[in-house]
Motif scaffolding. Sequence first.
Motif, PDB file in Angstrom:
ATOM      1  N   ALA A 225      43.753  58.574  39.813  1.00 48.17           N
ATOM      2  CA  ALA A 225      45.063  58.070  40.253  1.00 48.17           C
ATOM      3  C   ALA A 225      45.232  56.618  39.810  1.00 48.17           C
ATOM      4  O   ALA A 225      45.072  55.683  40.589  1.00 48.17           O
ATOM      5  CB  ALA A 225      45.205  58.204  41.764  1.00 48.17           C
ATOM      6  N   SER A 226      45.594  56.444  38.536  1.00 46.85           N
ATOM      7  CA  SER A 226      45.605  55.112  37.932  1.00 46.85           C
ATOM      8  C   SER A 226      46.995  54.525  37.748  1.00 46.85           C
ATOM      9  O   SER A 226      47.131  53.426  37.209  1.00 46.85           O
ATOM     10  CB  SER A 226      44.897  55.173  36.571  1.00 46.85           C
ATOM     11  OG  SER A 226      45.476  56.180  35.756  1.00 46.85           O
ATOM     12  N   ASN A 227      48.046  55.227  38.193  1.00 44.89           N
ATOM     13  CA  ASN A 227      49.395  54.673  38.122  1.00 44.89           C
ATOM     14  C   ASN A 227      50.228  55.284  39.253  1.00 44.89           C
ATOM     15  O   ASN A 227      49.756  56.145  40.004  1.00 44.89           O
ATOM     16  CB  ASN A 227      50.038  54.915  36.755  1.00 44.89           C
ATOM     17  CG  ASN A 227      50.122  56.390  36.390  1.00 44.89           C
ATOM     18  OD1 ASN A 227      50.391  57.238  37.242  1.00 44.89           O
ATOM     19  ND2 ASN A 227      49.894  56.716  35.120  1.00 44.89           N
ATOM     20  N   ALA A 228      51.453  54.801  39.379  1.00 52.22           N
ATOM     21  CA  ALA A 228      52.291  55.227  40.502  1.00 52.22           C
ATOM     22  C   ALA A 228      52.531  56.733  40.499  1.00 52.22           C
ATOM     23  O   ALA A 228      52.506  57.388  41.545  1.00 52.22           O
ATOM     24  CB  ALA A 228      53.622  54.473  40.473  1.00 52.22           C
ATOM     25  N   LYS A 229      52.788  57.290  39.320  1.00 52.60           N
ATOM     26  CA  LYS A 229      53.018  58.730  39.222  1.00 52.60           C
ATOM     27  C   LYS A 229      51.806  59.511  39.697  1.00 52.60           C
ATOM     28  O   LYS A 229      51.928  60.480  40.463  1.00 52.60           O
ATOM     29  CB  LYS A 229      53.350  59.103  37.779  1.00 52.60           C
ATOM     30  CG  LYS A 229      53.535  60.597  37.537  1.00 52.60           C
ATOM     31  CD  LYS A 229      53.622  60.934  36.061  1.00 52.60           C
ATOM     32  CE  LYS A 229      52.274  60.806  35.373  1.00 52.60           C
ATOM     33  NZ  LYS A 229      52.312  61.208  33.949  1.00 52.60           N
ATOM     34  N   LEU A 230      50.617  59.094  39.259  1.00 52.75           N
ATOM     35  CA  LEU A 230      49.408  59.821  39.632  1.00 52.75           C
ATOM     36  C   LEU A 230      49.041  59.602  41.091  1.00 52.75           C
ATOM     37  O   LEU A 230      48.440  60.480  41.726  1.00 52.75           O
ATOM     38  CB  LEU A 230      48.263  59.430  38.706  1.00 52.75           C
ATOM     39  CG  LEU A 230      48.427  59.888  37.245  1.00 52.75           C
ATOM     40  CD1 LEU A 230      47.296  59.350  36.374  1.00 52.75           C
ATOM     41  CD2 LEU A 230      48.489  61.401  37.150  1.00 52.75           C
ATOM     42  N   LEU A 231      49.399  58.464  41.645  1.00 50.26           N
ATOM     43  CA  LEU A 231      49.185  58.249  43.079  1.00 50.26           C
ATOM     44  C   LEU A 231      50.044  59.231  43.878  1.00 50.26           C
ATOM     45  O   LEU A 231      49.564  59.839  44.850  1.00 50.26           O
ATOM     46  CB  LEU A 231      49.528  56.811  43.460  1.00 50.26           C
ATOM     47  CG  LEU A 231      48.537  55.731  43.011  1.00 50.26           C
ATOM     48  CD1 LEU A 231      49.116  54.350  43.247  1.00 50.26           C
ATOM     49  CD2 LEU A 231      47.211  55.875  43.757  1.00 50.26           C
ATOM     50  N   ARG A 232      51.298  59.375  43.456  1.00 45.51           N
ATOM     51  CA  ARG A 232      52.163  60.350  44.142  1.00 45.51           C
ATOM     52  C   ARG A 232      51.619  61.764  43.973  1.00 45.51           C
ATOM     53  O   ARG A 232      51.661  62.576  44.905  1.00 45.51           O
ATOM     54  CB  ARG A 232      53.590  60.267  43.588  1.00 45.51           C
ATOM     55  CG  ARG A 232      54.331  58.991  43.938  1.00 45.51           C
ATOM     56  CD  ARG A 232      55.818  59.112  43.640  1.00 45.51           C
ATOM     57  NE  ARG A 232      56.089  59.336  42.233  1.00 45.51           N
ATOM     58  CZ  ARG A 232      56.252  58.372  41.323  1.00 45.51           C
ATOM     59  NH1 ARG A 232      56.158  57.109  41.692  1.00 45.51           N
ATOM     60  NH2 ARG A 232      56.520  58.662  40.069  1.00 45.51           N
ATOM     61  N   ARG A 233      51.110  62.057  42.787  1.00 44.58           N
ATOM     62  CA  ARG A 233      50.558  63.388  42.544  1.00 44.58           C
ATOM     63  C   ARG A 233      49.329  63.638  43.422  1.00 44.58           C
ATOM     64  O   ARG A 233      49.131  64.740  43.928  1.00 44.58           O
ATOM     65  CB  ARG A 233      50.195  63.543  41.068  1.00 44.58           C
ATOM     66  CG  ARG A 233      49.755  64.965  40.701  1.00 44.58           C
ATOM     67  CD  ARG A 233      49.538  65.077  39.202  1.00 44.58           C
ATOM     68  NE  ARG A 233      50.788  64.853  38.473  1.00 44.58           N
ATOM     69  CZ  ARG A 233      50.855  64.658  37.161  1.00 44.58           C
ATOM     70  NH1 ARG A 233      49.750  64.658  36.433  1.00 44.58           N
ATOM     71  NH2 ARG A 233      52.013  64.476  36.576  1.00 44.58           N
ATOM     72  N   ALA A 234      48.503  62.606  43.593  1.00 41.65           N
ATOM     73  CA  ALA A 234      47.318  62.751  44.441  1.00 41.65           C
ATOM     74  C   ALA A 234      47.715  63.109  45.869  1.00 41.65           C
ATOM     75  O   ALA A 234      47.098  63.972  46.512  1.00 41.65           O
ATOM     76  CB  ALA A 234      46.495  61.460  44.423  1.00 41.65           C
ATOM     77  N   VAL A 235      48.761  62.454  46.374  1.00 39.99           N
ATOM     78  CA  VAL A 235      49.243  62.759  47.725  1.00 39.99           C
ATOM     79  C   VAL A 235      49.755  64.196  47.790  1.00 39.99           C
ATOM     80  O   VAL A 235      49.414  64.958  48.711  1.00 39.99           O
ATOM     81  CB  VAL A 235      50.346  61.768  48.138  1.00 39.99           C
ATOM     82  CG1 VAL A 235      50.953  62.183  49.490  1.00 39.99           C
ATOM     83  CG2 VAL A 235      49.789  60.351  48.231  1.00 39.99           C
ATOM     84  N   ALA A 236      50.557  64.587  46.816  1.00 41.41           N
ATOM     85  CA  ALA A 236      51.125  65.937  46.809  1.00 41.41           C
ATOM     86  C   ALA A 236      50.040  67.001  46.712  1.00 41.41           C
ATOM     87  O   ALA A 236      50.103  68.036  47.391  1.00 41.41           O
ATOM     88  CB  ALA A 236      52.111  66.076  45.650  1.00 41.41           C
ATOM     89  N   LEU A 237      49.039  66.770  45.884  1.00 40.11           N
ATOM     90  CA  LEU A 237      47.949  67.737  45.740  1.00 40.11           C
ATOM     91  C   LEU A 237      47.155  67.868  47.031  1.00 40.11           C
ATOM     92  O   LEU A 237      46.771  68.975  47.433  1.00 40.11           O
ATOM     93  CB  LEU A 237      47.027  67.316  44.599  1.00 40.11           C
ATOM     94  CG  LEU A 237      47.580  67.487  43.180  1.00 40.11           C
ATOM     95  CD1 LEU A 237      46.700  66.758  42.173  1.00 40.11           C
ATOM     96  CD2 LEU A 237      47.665  68.962  42.814  1.00 40.11           C
ATOM     97  N   THR A 238      46.908  66.749  47.674  1.00 35.91           N
ATOM     98  CA  THR A 238      46.154  66.774  48.930  1.00 35.91           C
ATOM     99  C   THR A 238      46.933  67.529  50.003  1.00 35.91           C
ATOM    100  O   THR A 238      46.365  68.338  50.753  1.00 35.91           O
ATOM    101  CB  THR A 238      45.850  65.337  49.393  1.00 35.91           C
ATOM    102  OG1 THR A 238      45.110  64.660  48.369  1.00 35.91           O
ATOM    103  CG2 THR A 238      45.038  65.337  50.680  1.00 35.91           C
ATOM    104  N   MET A 239      48.228  67.284  50.073  1.00 35.11           N
ATOM    105  CA  MET A 239      49.058  68.014  51.032  1.00 35.11           C
ATOM    106  C   MET A 239      49.028  69.511  50.738  1.00 35.11           C
ATOM    107  O   MET A 239      48.889  70.332  51.661  1.00 35.11           O
ATOM    108  CB  MET A 239      50.498  67.486  50.961  1.00 35.11           C
ATOM    109  CG  MET A 239      50.666  66.049  51.449  1.00 35.11           C
ATOM    110  SD  MET A 239      52.318  65.367  51.082  1.00 35.11           S
ATOM    111  CE  MET A 239      53.368  66.459  52.043  1.00 35.11           C
ATOM    112  N   ARG A 240      49.145  69.866  49.482  1.00 36.80           N
ATOM    113  CA  ARG A 240      49.165  71.276  49.085  1.00 36.80           C
ATOM    114  C   ARG A 240      47.850  71.966  49.436  1.00 36.80           C
ATOM    115  O   ARG A 240      47.832  73.115  49.891  1.00 36.80           O
ATOM    116  CB  ARG A 240      49.431  71.371  47.585  1.00 36.80           C
ATOM    117  CG  ARG A 240      49.461  72.776  47.018  1.00 36.80           C
ATOM    118  CD  ARG A 240      50.679  73.541  47.504  1.00 36.80           C
ATOM    119  NE  ARG A 240      50.776  74.848  46.883  1.00 36.80           N
ATOM    120  CZ  ARG A 240      51.458  75.097  45.771  1.00 36.80           C
ATOM    121  NH1 ARG A 240      52.085  74.109  45.137  1.00 36.80           N
ATOM    122  NH2 ARG A 240      51.520  76.311  45.272  1.00 36.80           N
TER     123      ARG A 240
END
Length: 294
Positions: A225-240
């Motif tokens: 998670a090295s940028n804003a997009k990937l930080l958001r993706r990390a949150v979404a993946l964890t929720m999923r």
Amino acid sequence: MLKTETPSTAHPDLDLYELPQLISAFVEDQLQAVAAVRAAGPQLAQAVAAALPRIQAGGRLIYAGAGTSGRLCVLDSVELYPTFSWPRERALALIAGGQEAMFVAVEGAEDDQAQGARDVQGVNIGPHDVLLALAASGGTPYVLGALEAARGAGALTIAFANNEGAPVTAAAEIGITLDTGPEVISGSTRLKAGSAQKMALNTFSSSLMVRLGKVYGNLMVDLKASNAKLLRRAVALTMRATGADEAQARAVLERCDFQVKVAVVALRRQVSVEAARQLLDQAQGRVRQALDAG
């Protein structure tokens, strides 16, 4: 004449096409790239199976190519870090002409077989390493030199070419032919030959990463998670993966440097971040095994 150099009989009057027909000719021709990669499925599976134990033993993926093929090598190697947190030093790309050739064509570099060997020797290739060699024509001297040096060092050699009976596939332990046939623009292998190479590399490296435990279900839980997009993706993946709400997911991710694997195990097992890391270590980084551990 090589298939990749043979003029296409399907589009001899390409320069006379109206624009919609011209676009359609290029797009439809790409379907042959998909067919070529599909036909090479058994060889790709063989390559992943052969590479896996070497990579698990600490080996590296080393790519070698020239021109478009070399740039595709660089692309695949670079993307493994943000997608799978694969260490940069374990995915090296060698391109004829050096780094400059990524942006400017270095004429004649692909014809230097000795330089291909020197470049491979220069990264201290060894028995645990895997060389992925790409050449659309299948006879690029730079790539042949790289293969020769890699085999001499005991590395696993896997070669991709877009013509049958190519020298590079014959020189490798595992040869993968992506038979894409003539190009819409004769000899322009940046078209469907390049598309097939990109798909084949994606398939190989992604399959390898799945086998290494970098994926849970079909979720990329080991992203960096090295940028804003990937930080958001990390949150979404964890929720999923856990059913947690955004606040819960983000709170745990912030405690583990946004490592999705750790957050998933911590939330699903209801344990601390430190305990989740221990479970993952015991499971060799595999989320499913860490969740199922007694």
